[in-house]
Design an enzyme around this catalytic site. Structure first.
Site, PDB file in Angstrom:
ATOM      1  N   HIS A  72     -90.005 -26.312  17.450  1.00  0.00           N
ATOM      2  CA  HIS A  72     -90.705 -25.266  16.711  1.00  0.00           C
ATOM      3  C   HIS A  72     -89.852 -24.813  15.533  1.00  0.00           C
ATOM      4  CE1 HIS A  72     -93.997 -23.706  19.670  1.00  0.00           C
ATOM      5  NE2 HIS A  72     -93.968 -25.024  19.587  1.00  0.00           N
ATOM      6  N   TYR A 201     -95.067 -13.107  18.458  1.00  0.00           N
ATOM      7  CA  TYR A 201     -94.529 -11.850  18.993  1.00  0.00           C
ATOM      8  C   TYR A 201     -95.305 -10.709  18.327  1.00  0.00           C
ATOM      9  CZ  TYR A 201     -90.413 -14.398  20.774  1.00  0.00           C
ATOM     10  OH  TYR A 201     -89.573 -15.259  21.450  1.00  0.00           O
ATOM     11  N   PRO A 293     -86.076 -10.398  28.276  1.00  0.00           N
ATOM     12  CA  PRO A 293     -86.478 -11.734  27.815  1.00  0.00           C
ATOM     13  C   PRO A 293     -86.972 -11.813  26.371  1.00  0.00           C
ATOM     14  CG  PRO A 293     -88.109 -10.845  29.340  1.00  0.00           C
ATOM     15  CD  PRO A 293     -86.961  -9.888  29.334  1.00  0.00           C
ATOM     16  N   LYS A 297     -82.983 -15.389  25.336  1.00  0.00           N
ATOM     17  CA  LYS A 297     -81.562 -15.737  25.325  1.00  0.00           C
ATOM     18  C   LYS A 297     -80.945 -16.053  26.690  1.00  0.00           C
ATOM     19  CE  LYS A 297     -80.537 -15.657  21.029  1.00  0.00           C
ATOM     20  NZ  LYS A 297     -81.322 -16.847  20.734  1.00  0.00           N
ATOM     21  N   TYR A 385     -82.001 -15.828  16.574  1.00  0.00           N
ATOM     22  CA  TYR A 385     -83.037 -16.459  17.404  1.00  0.00           C
ATOM     23  C   TYR A 385     -82.703 -17.930  17.673  1.00  0.00           C
ATOM     24  CZ  TYR A 385     -87.676 -17.276  19.366  1.00  0.00           C
ATOM     25  OH  TYR A 385     -88.713 -17.575  20.225  1.00  0.00           O
TER      26      TYR A 385
HETATM   27  P1  RFL Z   1     -80.543 -18.367  38.105  1.00  0.00           P
HETATM   28  O1  RFL Z   1     -81.534 -19.212  37.424  1.00  0.00           O
HETATM   29  O2  RFL Z   1     -80.967 -17.061  38.643  1.00  0.00           O
HETATM   30  O3  RFL Z   1     -79.924 -19.259  39.264  1.00  0.00           O
HETATM   31  C1  RFL Z   1     -79.122 -18.705  40.286  1.00  0.00           C
HETATM   32  C2  RFL Z   1     -79.230 -19.596  41.490  1.00  0.00           C
HETATM   33  O4  RFL Z   1     -78.343 -19.146  42.489  1.00  0.00           O
HETATM   34  C3  RFL Z   1     -79.020 -19.185  43.743  1.00  0.00           C
HETATM   35  N1  RFL Z   1     -78.313 -18.225  44.628  1.00  0.00           N
HETATM   36  C4  RFL Z   1     -77.474 -18.600  45.622  1.00  0.00           C
HETATM   37  N2  RFL Z   1     -77.085 -19.801  46.047  1.00  0.00           N
HETATM   38  C5  RFL Z   1     -76.227 -19.863  47.099  1.00  0.00           C
HETATM   39  N3  RFL Z   1     -75.745 -18.753  47.719  1.00  0.00           N
HETATM   40  C6  RFL Z   1     -76.110 -17.510  47.313  1.00  0.00           C
HETATM   41  N4  RFL Z   1     -75.639 -16.434  47.945  1.00  0.00           N
HETATM   42  C7  RFL Z   1     -77.018 -17.405  46.219  1.00  0.00           C
HETATM   43  N5  RFL Z   1     -77.591 -16.361  45.567  1.00  0.00           N
HETATM   44  C8  RFL Z   1     -78.370 -16.874  44.610  1.00  0.00           C
HETATM   45  C9  RFL Z   1     -80.440 -18.817  43.413  1.00  0.00           C
HETATM   46  O5  RFL Z   1     -81.365 -19.243  44.404  1.00  0.00           O
HETATM   47  C10 RFL Z   1     -80.630 -19.561  42.091  1.00  0.00           C
HETATM   48  O6  RFL Z   1     -81.101 -20.863  42.282  1.00  0.00           O
HETATM   49  O7  RFL Z   1     -79.271 -18.062  37.146  1.00  0.00           O
HETATM   50  P2  RFL Z   1     -78.610 -18.955  35.993  1.00  0.00           P
HETATM   51  O8  RFL Z   1     -78.370 -20.364  36.439  1.00  0.00           O
HETATM   52  O9  RFL Z   1     -77.494 -18.141  35.494  1.00  0.00           O
HETATM   53  O10 RFL Z   1     -79.739 -19.088  34.876  1.00  0.00           O
HETATM   54  C11 RFL Z   1     -80.113 -17.987  34.118  1.00  0.00           C
HETATM   55  C12 RFL Z   1     -81.602 -18.064  33.799  1.00  0.00           C
HETATM   56  O11 RFL Z   1     -82.349 -18.408  34.945  1.00  0.00           O
HETATM   57  C13 RFL Z   1     -82.094 -16.725  33.263  1.00  0.00           C
HETATM   58  O12 RFL Z   1     -81.185 -16.195  32.316  1.00  0.00           O
HETATM   59  C14 RFL Z   1     -83.428 -16.776  32.567  1.00  0.00           C
HETATM   60  O13 RFL Z   1     -84.417 -17.434  33.283  1.00  0.00           O
HETATM   61  C15 RFL Z   1     -83.824 -15.316  32.317  1.00  0.00           C
HETATM   62  N6  RFL Z   1     -85.256 -15.145  32.324  1.00  0.00           N
HETATM   63  C16 RFL Z   1     -85.913 -15.496  31.199  1.00  0.00           C
HETATM   64  N7  RFL Z   1     -85.204 -15.914  30.111  1.00  0.00           N
HETATM   65  C17 RFL Z   1     -85.847 -16.284  28.995  1.00  0.00           C
HETATM   66  O14 RFL Z   1     -85.185 -16.682  28.021  1.00  0.00           O
HETATM   67  N8  RFL Z   1     -87.237 -16.231  28.953  1.00  0.00           N
HETATM   68  C18 RFL Z   1     -87.991 -15.820  30.044  1.00  0.00           C
HETATM   69  O15 RFL Z   1     -89.203 -15.810  29.981  1.00  0.00           O
HETATM   70  C19 RFL Z   1     -87.323 -15.427  31.222  1.00  0.00           C
HETATM   71  N9  RFL Z   1     -88.027 -15.027  32.330  1.00  0.00           N
HETATM   72  C20 RFL Z   1     -85.928 -14.677  33.482  1.00  0.00           C
HETATM   73  C21 RFL Z   1     -87.340 -14.651  33.468  1.00  0.00           C
HETATM   74  C22 RFL Z   1     -85.245 -14.252  34.631  1.00  0.00           C
HETATM   75  C23 RFL Z   1     -85.908 -13.782  35.764  1.00  0.00           C
HETATM   76  N10 RFL Z   1     -85.130 -13.287  36.877  1.00  0.00           N
HETATM   77  C24 RFL Z   1     -83.683 -13.425  36.882  1.00  0.00           C
HETATM   78  C25 RFL Z   1     -85.574 -12.581  37.975  1.00  0.00           C
HETATM   79  C26 RFL Z   1     -88.023 -14.233  34.613  1.00  0.00           C
HETATM   80  C27 RFL Z   1     -87.332 -13.798  35.759  1.00  0.00           C
HETATM   81  C28 RFL Z   1     -88.150 -13.387  36.943  1.00  0.00           C
HETATM   82  C1  PHB Z   2     -91.551 -18.095  27.515  1.00  0.00           C
HETATM   83  O1  PHB Z   2     -92.206 -19.039  27.029  1.00  0.00           O
HETATM   84  O2  PHB Z   2     -91.486 -17.906  28.739  1.00  0.00           O
HETATM   85  C2  PHB Z   2     -90.818 -17.169  26.613  1.00  0.00           C
HETATM   86  C3  PHB Z   2     -90.768 -17.458  25.269  1.00  0.00           C
HETATM   87  C4  PHB Z   2     -90.114 -16.586  24.406  1.00  0.00           C
HETATM   88  C5  PHB Z   2     -89.531 -15.437  24.906  1.00  0.00           C
HETATM   89  C6  PHB Z   2     -89.576 -15.161  26.259  1.00  0.00           C
HETATM   90  C7  PHB Z   2     -90.226 -16.028  27.123  1.00  0.00           C
HETATM   91  O3  PHB Z   2     -88.913 -14.587  24.052  1.00  0.00           O
END
Ligand code: RFL
Ligand code: PHB
Length: 391
Positions: A72, A201, A293, A297, A385
């Site tokens: 994109h 956005y 989110p 990042k 971004y």
């Molecule tokens: P993760 O992906 O949370 O992975 C952590 C892993 O550790 C496991 N775990 C354990 N394993 C063994 N023993 C334990 N005691 C443990 N405790 C936990 C968990 O099962 C999991 O598999 O962290 P990581 O790798 O640092 O990655 C970070 C990203 O996942 C996160 O920053 C993003 O997904 C944040 N986030 C979003 N970011 C975006 O840029 N766009 C989004 O739309 C977006 N949606 C989100 C999100 C984070 C969410 N969280 C944390 C609840 C939506 C949600 C619901």
């Molecule tokens: C998503 O596609 O999940 C998404 C994209 C942009 C954002 C947050 C989430 O800033």
């Protein structure tokens, strides 16, 4: 069991770290509390910075991303029923972002790890990190109903916000910086081609809305909702009606609807734990920091942390110098705080606080008009971004 690097968590941070270490010839073991299907289906991020794409490609994990990921070159800001496109490469000297879901990144890295890498144990829950400041830290964990111990030279806590690794840092040394927001995101996945070919956005008096996508056939959309909202309280019809209102423009743009296949609520939080290192324990990704989110990042920061750790460890092996490991926390935190700042800015730029005054509304619109009208302001957004350089 014993290994060089014990990795807790098989999210993007833990999986990529295991891959980077494998490529560098360093042994590791990954412990993941959930099962493989859960980790592969968990709906989260969707946007990869240029630097993240480059790292995945260099690690040999970019084949499907290069085929199926969508490059994109812009995002759209919508406010006051008008549209403003931010041309990312034109403002940044060529940088863009890639739409490729976190679920797909995880699937690709898991497949590689199981085929070529060291042990990756699902259903293995870390209970505690012990002796983190001694010479040989241990991870106590439960797997298949039995307790076991993983002896390591280093432990990296990639276990997300709710994990156990952070707790091994003594309270007297921990500093936490935190902010919660009085709203959340209601997100849907829908089987309908995205109604716009780039992310939108939108700032609206009724609240923020985001149009994103997972593929040319699947849309991902979000609505700002009050903190504590139950996703079940919103019918599919209600969600589409509200998206339509908030994304409305003064021209002939239309939002296409389709079957909703998932619906969930994500709370919004900013959180940083300092330092990101204690002895031989290193924290990476969501275990150390959370961003709302809006700036997309979270996943990209996790990638930056593990790249920094892997480089530092290889540097120590190759030169005998621990300088980069010693600088790990400071190096990561510089980038983390830039992402915290940007995510906070984007969040407050686009969301409507429940107690927002008419003055706040006017200032928000002025900030948006400044971005739309000033190349300097727009460049600042585009640089953040598409991502700050690694290391
Ligand atoms: P993760 O992906 O949370 O992975 C952590 C892993 O550790 C496991 N775990 C354990 N394993 C063994 N023993 C334990 N005691 C443990 N405790 C936990 C968990 O099962 C999991 O598999 O962290 P990581 O790798 O640092 O990655 C970070 C990203 O996942 C996160 O920053 C993003 O997904 C944040 N986030 C979003 N970011 C975006 O840029 N766009 C989004 O739309 C977006 N949606 C989100 C999100 C984070 C969410 N969280 C944390 C609840 C939506 C949600 C619901
Ligand atoms: C998503 O596609 O999940 C998404 C994209 C942009 C954002 C947050 C989430 O800033």
């Amino acid at each position: 069991m014993r290994t060089t690097v014990g990795i807790i968590g098989a999210g993007p941070a833990g999986l990529l770290l295991a891959r980077l270490l494998h490529e560098a010839g360093v042994e590791s073991v990954v412990l993941e509390s959930r099962d493989r299907a859960y980790v592969e289906q968990r709906q989260r991020a969707g946007i990869l910075e240029q630097g993240t794409v480059d790292v995945l490609r260099a690690a040999g994990a970019g084949e499907r991303m290069d085929r199926e990921g969508l490059r994109h070159d812009g995002i759209e800001l919508r406010f006051d029923r008008t549209r403003h496109r931010v041309d990312l490469p034109a403002l940044t000297g060529g940088s863009a972002v890639t739409v490729y879901a976190q679920t797909e990144v995880c699937k690709d890295l898991i497949a590689l790890q199981l085929k070529e890498g060291g042990p990756l144990l699902f259903g293995a829950e870390a209970l505690a990190v012990e002796d983190a400041d001694g010479g040989h830290p241990r991870v106590r964990f439960r797997h298949g109903g039995r307790e076991d111990v993983l002896h390591c030279d280093y432990v990296v806590g990639c276990d997300g916000f709710w994990g156990v690794a952070r707790r091994a840092v003594p309270a007297a040394l921990s500093r936490v910086f935190e902010r919660t927001y009085p709203y959340a995101w209601l997100g849907i996945l829908a089987d309908v081609p995205p109604s716009h070919d780039e992310l939108v956005y939108a700032r609206h008096d009724r609240g923020f809305a985001l149009l994103s996508m997972r593929s040319p056939a699947v849309s991902r959309l979000y609505l700002q909702v009050p903190e504590g909202t139950d996703a079940g309280a919103w019918s599919d019809e209600d969600v589409w009606d509200e998206l339509e209102r908030r994304l409305e423009t003064g021209d002939d743009w239309r939002l296409d609807r389709g079957p909703v296949t998932a619906k969930s609520v994500t709370p919004m939080r900013s959180f940083v734990h300092e330092p990101m290192r204690y002895g031989r324990l290193f924290l990476a990704g969501d275990a150390a920091h959370i961003v709302p989110p809006t700036g997309a990042k979270g996943l990209n920061l996790a990638v930056g942390d593990v790249v920094t750790f892997a480089r530092a460890l290889v540097h120590e092996r190759d030169t005998g110098s621990a300088d980069l490991l010693d600088a790990y926390s400071e190096t990561c935190l510089r980038r983390v705080w830039q992402a915290e700042r940007f995510s906070y800015d984007m969040t407050t730029l686009l969301h409507r606080a429940p107690d927002a005054t008419p003055f706040d509304d006017r200032v928000q619109l002025a900030r948006l008009r400044r971005i739309a009208g000033s190349r300097a302001a727009e460049t600042d957004l585009a640089e953040a971004y598409t991502g700050f350089p690694l290391g």
